[in-house]
Design a protein around this motif. Structure first.
Motif: not given
Length: 273
Positions: A36-43, A137-148, A238-244
């Motif tokens: 969460x501390x990896x994603x939220x500050x940048x967002x 095309x995403x709100x963070x650097x996930x695998x598939x959007x970067x590879x594309x 769901x798994x990056x924001x909601x679950x934590x």
């Protein structure tokens, strides 16, 4: 994030929570605080300033720091389900089977799996070239959007990613198997009060597992299709924001033992002052 930090502090400071179940809960809160501390500050910076740029190196670092705890959580949830299986199905042997050494070993294996997988993926991704466009095309650097975005041959790194996704589905199968045995054992309990008590100890974990594994499998295991790209983003939330966010509420903070531990720590700090 605050809820997870509170749980970490309580598990460390209160000796009544020095049990396998709360040891794993503390580790789970640590993992979720980490990514969460990896994603939220940048967002938040992007929302407040409008600056949504990130370097290629920064993107890799974000994905690496996000991937390690996410993969580790898959294995940790399986360890927690095994802990609940032993507690309910083998209560007389529980203290011997779920020893402190085994708890540390399972936790260390979870972290190690995350580090090994992400180190392999990042090493392969770092060899790729990006010719443009440079908009993820995403709100963070996930695998598939970067590879594309890569203009290199991504066959190898994609194959490794799919292989890892399949391997990482085994913790889910172990969790499912544990709960099949747990439910079967609970059904055999003659007393309705005892059945209710046994199920209540597992219901929170079952909710967390369903949300976490369900969203991960939708995003990473199912075939990637253009029509599902926007839906993938929703499930990623769901798994990056909601679950934590909800884990401390549905998992621990509603637990009477955790509430008592919180009061003891608050009282202790008040007396110390």
């Amino acid at each position: 994030m605050a809820g997870n930090i509170i749980i970490i502090v309580l598990v460390i400071m209160d000796h009544h929570l020095h049990t396998p179940m709360y040891f794993f809960l503390g580790n789970l809160s640590c993992l979720e605080t980490f990514y969460t501390s990896d994603l939220l500050p940048r967002m938040l910076v992007s929302f407040l300033t409008g600056d949504r740029t990130i370097s290629v190196g920064g993107c890799y670092i974000q994905f690496y720091c996000f991937g390690i705890p996410t993969i580790a959580e898959c294995y940790l949830l399986a360890s927690m389900s095994y802990d609940r299986y032993l507690a309910i199905c083998k209560p007389l042997q529980y203290a011997i089977l779920m020893s402190r050494r085994l708890c540390f070993l399972l936790s260390a294996i979870s972290w190690l799996c995350g580090i090994m997988v992400m180190t392999l993926l990042i090493s392969l991704m770092s060899d790729l070239k990006y010719c443009g466009p440079h908009e993820i095309d995403h709100f963070f650097c996930d695998f598939t959007p970067v590879i594309n975005l890569s203009c290199s041959d991504t066959t190898l790194v994609t194959l490794v990613s799919h292989t890892v996704s399949v391997i990482d589905s085994f913790p889910f199968l172990l969790t499912l198997l544990s709960y099949i045995n747990i439910i079967a054992a609970i059904i055999r309990i003659p007393s309705s009060d005892e059945r209710k008590k046994a199920f209540s100890t597992c219901s929170s974990h079952l909710i967390v597992v369903s949300i976490f594994y369900g969203s991960l499998m939708f995003v990473y295991v199912l075939p990637q299709k253009e029509a599902l790209r926007e839906v993938d983003k929703i499930f990623s939330v769901f798994y990056t924001v909601l679950t934590p966010l909800i884990n401390p509420l549905i998992y621990s903070l509603r637990n009477k033992e955790v509430k008592r531990a919180l009061m003891r720590v608050v009282n202790k700090c008040g007396i110390s002052k």
